[in-house]
Design a protein around this motif. Structure first.
Motif, mmCIF file in Angstrom:
data_model
loop_
_atom_site.group_PDB
_atom_site.id
_atom_site.type_symbol
_atom_site.label_atom_id
_atom_site.label_comp_id
_atom_site.label_asym_id
_atom_site.label_seq_id
_atom_site.Cartn_x
_atom_site.Cartn_y
_atom_site.Cartn_z
ATOM 1 N N MET A 84 66.818 -7.838 72.028
ATOM 2 C CA MET A 84 67.753 -7.175 72.940
ATOM 3 C C MET A 84 67.680 -7.811 74.330
ATOM 4 S SD MET A 84 69.701 -4.900 71.554
ATOM 5 C CE MET A 84 70.208 -3.638 72.690
ATOM 6 N N ARG A 139 70.835 -9.254 76.226
ATOM 7 C CA ARG A 139 71.247 -8.735 77.544
ATOM 8 C C ARG A 139 71.338 -9.858 78.574
ATOM 9 N NH1 ARG A 139 66.928 -4.380 76.617
ATOM 10 N NH2 ARG A 139 68.047 -2.744 75.500
ATOM 11 N N PHE A 183 73.178 -4.500 69.431
ATOM 12 C CA PHE A 183 73.603 -4.800 70.812
ATOM 13 C C PHE A 183 75.021 -4.271 71.051
ATOM 14 C CE2 PHE A 183 75.386 -8.003 73.913
ATOM 15 C CZ PHE A 183 74.700 -7.528 75.011
ATOM 16 N N GLU A 186 74.841 -0.594 71.567
ATOM 17 C CA GLU A 186 74.332 -0.243 72.898
ATOM 18 C C GLU A 186 75.411 -0.430 73.969
ATOM 19 O OE1 GLU A 186 70.227 -1.227 74.741
ATOM 20 O OE2 GLU A 186 71.650 -2.531 75.779
ATOM 21 N N MET A 187 76.119 -1.578 73.890
ATOM 22 C CA MET A 187 77.214 -1.836 74.837
ATOM 23 C C MET A 187 78.254 -0.727 74.759
ATOM 24 S SD MET A 187 77.113 -4.651 76.636
ATOM 25 C CE MET A 187 75.427 -4.447 77.018
ATOM 26 N N GLN A 220 77.087 2.346 76.500
ATOM 27 C CA GLN A 220 77.041 2.210 77.956
ATOM 28 C C GLN A 220 78.427 2.179 78.595
ATOM 29 O OE1 GLN A 220 74.633 -1.190 78.889
ATOM 30 N NE2 GLN A 220 72.723 -0.156 78.365
#
Ligand SMILES: [Mn+2]
Length: 318
Positions: free
Chosen positions: A208, A212, A241, A244-245, A248
């Motif tokens: 990760m 990132r 990922f 997660e994006m 967010q």
């Protein structure tokens, strides 16, 4: 009589089997693979009188192999939550299929076992990204916030381990990971005691951090496109990922392109969490695309179609 346990290599498949075998331990041959490797039943060399348990893979995608097994007088228990189509009517088949969006295979197994190994079902629901279902199912356990987060992380890490082009990309072959989990009736003991847990957590954090650090090719309030290099870590992490994006930036659509060694890209698309539609139509407009409304992908995007993809990506999420 031989037993075969056939399961998706992600958290849901592993935790579904974990519950069943804690309830009824037996020696079996394990058949599994990376998460996208779902045509597993055709690999099962079962003979008349054998027993095959199949978990968390679409019946529709395994229909021919299933029918061949039933014709050979093999008994099959089939538990799943993916699209099944017509379920064969055969005395040797016991099918427990529920495609409701808040259900996963390990929760179906939990119902079947009367909640006997509920913590593992909760791990699976978190792993399948069904956070509301996981919290609802966990209510009888009376977990505090820390414990709930621990099961959430465990589900995330086991799920993450299943992503890759082939098992060579993974930290653990899913069958090996299942063998490490198998001795633990309690997932909290697995978290405390098992070296494999630490390796998964470290692998996840490292991958990760790599992801990132990648600058987006395109980043607006409504759209983001990332291109990840041709590397095992990219193939392992692109799915989680993307999740997660999406969490967010719930108003934004995301496309993650991973370079392939022979040119072109593997693509994964996440619709905006605030409006979970469009990913499937976009991806299906390319020959090797498919998926669900919220999350879809393209197996091979040729280099020369990159601009066309970016165009359609913008139009798909206006
Ligand atoms: Mn599942």
């Amino acid at each position: 009589m031989a037993y075969f346990d056939v399961f998706n290599g992600d958290a849901d498949g592993i935790c579904a089997l974990q519950q069943l075998r804690l309830a009824r331990p037996l020696e079996s041959e394990l058949v599994t693979g990376v998460k996208r490797d779902i045509k597993l039943l055709e690999r099962v060399p079962a003979k008349s009188g054998d027993y095959v348990t199949t978990l968390d893979i679409s019946l529709d995608k395994n229909r021919e192999a299933l029918e061949a097994l039933l014709e050979r007088d093999v008994a099959v228990l089939y538990i799943d939550h993916h699209f099944a189509g017509n379920i064969p009517d055969h005395p040797s088949l016991e099918a427990v299929i529920d495609t409701a969006p808040e259900v996963c295979t390990a929760l179906l197994v939990n119902d079947r076992l009367g909640g006997k190994f509920l913590p593992w079902a909760v791990v699976a629901a978190f792993g399948d990204n069904l956070f509301d279902s996981a919290r609802r199912a966990a209510a009888p356990l009376g977990l505090d916030e820390t414990q709930s987060e621990e099961l959430q992380s465990l589900g995330l890490y086991i799920n993450y381990n299943a992503y890759g082009e082939s098992v060579e990309d993974l930290h653990f072959h899913p069958a090996d990971l299942y063998r490490k989990i198998q001795p633990y009736e309690n997932p909290f003991a697995f978290i405390r005691e098992e070296e494999a847990y630490r390796r998964l957590r470290e692998g996840y954090e490292e991958d990760m951090a790599n992801a990132r650090a990648v600058s987006p090719e395109i980043e607006t309030d409504t759209h983001a496109v990332y291109i990840l290099p041709d590397a095992a870590w990219s193939r392992r992490v692109s799915g989680v990922f993307g999740n997660e994006m999406a969490r967010q930036h719930p108003q934004r659509a995301h496309a993650l392109l991973t370079r392939k060694s022979h040119g072109g890209y593997v693509v994964s698309v996440r619709s905006p969490l605030a409006n979970k539609v469009g990913a499937d139509d976009l991806c299906r407009s390319f020959p090797t695309g498919g998926g669900r409304k919220a999350a879809a992908g393209i197996n091979h995007l040729p280099q020369e179609e990159l601009d066309e993809f970016v165009d359609r990506f913008h139009r798909a999420f206006p």
